[in-house]
Design a protein around this motif. Sequence first.
Motif, PDB file in Angstrom:
ATOM      1  N   ASN A  36      29.809 -23.666 -41.280  1.00 59.15           N
ATOM      2  CA  ASN A  36      29.909 -24.062 -42.688  1.00 59.15           C
ATOM      3  C   ASN A  36      28.743 -24.971 -43.033  1.00 59.15           C
ATOM      4  N   LEU A  37      28.250 -24.845 -44.258  1.00 56.65           N
ATOM      5  CA  LEU A  37      27.151 -25.684 -44.719  1.00 56.65           C
ATOM      6  C   LEU A  37      27.424 -26.091 -46.160  1.00 56.65           C
ATOM      7  N   ASP A  38      27.510 -27.408 -46.391  1.00 58.73           N
ATOM      8  CA  ASP A  38      27.780 -27.914 -47.728  1.00 58.73           C
ATOM      9  C   ASP A  38      26.552 -27.812 -48.612  1.00 58.73           C
ATOM     10  N   ARG A  39      26.786 -27.808 -49.914  1.00 62.18           N
ATOM     11  CA  ARG A  39      25.687 -27.783 -50.876  1.00 62.18           C
ATOM     12  C   ARG A  39      24.774 -28.996 -50.667  1.00 62.18           C
ATOM     13  N   GLY A  40      23.477 -28.743 -50.646  1.00 61.74           N
ATOM     14  CA  GLY A  40      22.507 -29.812 -50.499  1.00 61.74           C
ATOM     15  C   GLY A  40      22.291 -30.278 -49.074  1.00 61.74           C
ATOM     16  N   ASP A  41      22.959 -29.636 -48.111  1.00 56.61           N
ATOM     17  CA  ASP A  41      22.832 -30.060 -46.720  1.00 56.61           C
ATOM     18  C   ASP A  41      21.733 -29.261 -46.017  1.00 56.61           C
ATOM     19  N   SER A  42      21.415 -29.652 -44.807  1.00 55.48           N
ATOM     20  CA  SER A  42      20.376 -29.016 -44.019  1.00 55.48           C
ATOM     21  C   SER A  42      20.928 -28.689 -42.642  1.00 55.48           C
ATOM     22  N   LEU A  43      20.812 -27.423 -42.250  1.00 56.48           N
ATOM     23  CA  LEU A  43      21.306 -26.967 -40.957  1.00 56.48           C
ATOM     24  C   LEU A  43      20.155 -26.379 -40.158  1.00 56.48           C
ATOM     25  N   GLY A  44      19.947 -26.881 -38.962  1.00 58.81           N
ATOM     26  CA  GLY A  44      18.975 -26.311 -38.043  1.00 58.81           C
ATOM     27  C   GLY A  44      19.688 -25.501 -36.986  1.00 58.81           C
ATOM     28  N   ILE A  45      19.171 -24.316 -36.709  1.00 57.05           N
ATOM     29  CA  ILE A  45      19.783 -23.428 -35.724  1.00 57.05           C
ATOM     30  C   ILE A  45      18.783 -23.175 -34.608  1.00 57.05           C
TER      31      ILE A  45
ATOM     32  N   PRO B 249      15.306 -21.510 -55.854  1.00 58.53           N
ATOM     33  CA  PRO B 249      16.507 -21.082 -55.122  1.00 58.53           C
ATOM     34  C   PRO B 249      17.498 -22.228 -54.933  1.00 58.53           C
ATOM     35  N   GLU B 250      18.740 -21.853 -54.674  1.00 63.42           N
ATOM     36  CA  GLU B 250      19.754 -22.827 -54.285  1.00 63.42           C
ATOM     37  C   GLU B 250      19.881 -22.893 -52.770  1.00 63.42           C
ATOM     38  N   ILE B 251      19.586 -21.768 -52.098  1.00 62.50           N
ATOM     39  CA  ILE B 251      19.617 -21.708 -50.638  1.00 62.50           C
ATOM     40  C   ILE B 251      18.243 -21.279 -50.148  1.00 62.50           C
ATOM     41  N   LEU B 252      17.678 -22.058 -49.223  1.00 63.18           N
ATOM     42  CA  LEU B 252      16.393 -21.725 -48.615  1.00 63.18           C
ATOM     43  C   LEU B 252      16.619 -21.425 -47.142  1.00 63.18           C
ATOM     44  N   LEU B 253      16.297 -20.193 -46.737  1.00 66.25           N
ATOM     45  CA  LEU B 253      16.420 -19.748 -45.357  1.00 66.25           C
ATOM     46  C   LEU B 253      15.022 -19.652 -44.760  1.00 66.25           C
ATOM     47  N   MET B 254      14.813 -20.252 -43.595  1.00 68.30           N
ATOM     48  CA  MET B 254      13.488 -20.269 -42.979  1.00 68.30           C
ATOM     49  C   MET B 254      13.583 -19.787 -41.536  1.00 68.30           C
ATOM     50  N   ASP B 255      12.826 -18.746 -41.234  1.00 67.23           N
ATOM     51  CA  ASP B 255      12.818 -18.151 -39.901  1.00 67.23           C
ATOM     52  C   ASP B 255      11.513 -18.513 -39.206  1.00 67.23           C
ATOM     53  N   GLU B 256      11.555 -19.481 -38.294  1.00 65.62           N
ATOM     54  CA  GLU B 256      10.370 -19.936 -37.568  1.00 65.62           C
ATOM     55  C   GLU B 256       9.194 -20.161 -38.529  1.00 65.62           C
ATOM     56  N   PRO B 257       9.361 -21.019 -39.549  1.00 71.20           N
ATOM     57  CA  PRO B 257       8.354 -21.103 -40.613  1.00 71.20           C
ATOM     58  C   PRO B 257       7.018 -21.686 -40.183  1.00 71.20           C
ATOM     59  N   PHE B 258       6.977 -22.410 -39.052  1.00 70.84           N
ATOM     60  CA  PHE B 258       5.728 -23.064 -38.645  1.00 70.84           C
ATOM     61  C   PHE B 258       5.282 -22.630 -37.256  1.00 70.84           C
TER      62      PHE B 258
ATOM     63  N   LEU C 248      18.552 -23.878 -44.458  1.00 71.25           N
ATOM     64  CA  LEU C 248      18.935 -23.408 -43.136  1.00 71.25           C
ATOM     65  C   LEU C 248      17.670 -22.965 -42.410  1.00 71.25           C
ATOM     66  N   LEU C 249      17.399 -23.580 -41.278  1.00 75.95           N
ATOM     67  CA  LEU C 249      16.187 -23.346 -40.499  1.00 75.95           C
ATOM     68  C   LEU C 249      16.530 -22.761 -39.140  1.00 75.95           C
ATOM     69  N   VAL C 250      15.844 -21.688 -38.759  1.00 76.79           N
ATOM     70  CA  VAL C 250      15.918 -21.137 -37.409  1.00 76.79           C
ATOM     71  C   VAL C 250      14.608 -21.446 -36.709  1.00 76.79           C
TER      72      VAL C 250
END
Length: 237
Positions: A27-36, A143-152, A179-181
């Motif tokens: 679960n991920l709340d609005r405005g939160d940041s999750l690293g995977i 966007p409201e949700i930003l998904l990043m797959d190995e962005p750097f 949400l960052l992977v």
Amino acid sequence: MIEISNLAVEYESGETGEKVIAGLSLNLDRGDSLGIIGPNGCGKTTLLHTIAGLHSNYSGSLKLNTTEEKIALILQDIGLLPWKTIWKNATLGLDLGLQGDEGGVEDLLRELDLYSYKDSFPSQLSGGQKRKLGLARALAVDPEILLMDEPFVSLDEFTRESLQDKVLKLWQGRDLTMLLVTHDIEEVAFIGRKIAILSQAPASVKNYIENENMGTIEFRRSEEFYRVVKRIRQELP
């Protein structure tokens, strides 16, 4: 903002299929940041693609408190169009009819030190500048949700940390759920307010780490940061 329960994703492979994700819940709340973070091939990218709506063949529950038009995905290879200028790459979503305005794009390019290159082409940019452009294009559609797959990925340490600082600042200045992977332990400790450690494939959440003290550039020089990094190393399968 994101509620996932008992998610399972399977790719067709011969007669039986290959299960990539099994029993994954988060679960991920609005405005939160999750690293995977998790082992190679455990299903991290598949998870992002499923949240983004690119995989519809799944079981379990996936609920998003937004529409697909309000989800932005930054791919590992960025996906820039080499025949379009920096400006046209950044405004691609607007040209496709998504929400946003050119004034906002200009502000983003200026904040990311790219505006002076707006009439150039991706081949004229450095690796770090291309990563910035991918970020600008994603945020241009508000966007409201930003998904990043190995962005750097594949950047030198100085450039990578500079871009991490930019992402932190942009996340704090906007109403973004992020949400960052990544495979980078220090990166996930710096950007993720919550950190999900995935198991070997098929992926499920092995453990959660609450990282409530993140949120400042100075955090990466603190003792708490190194405690989080150490715990992630201990928890990784």
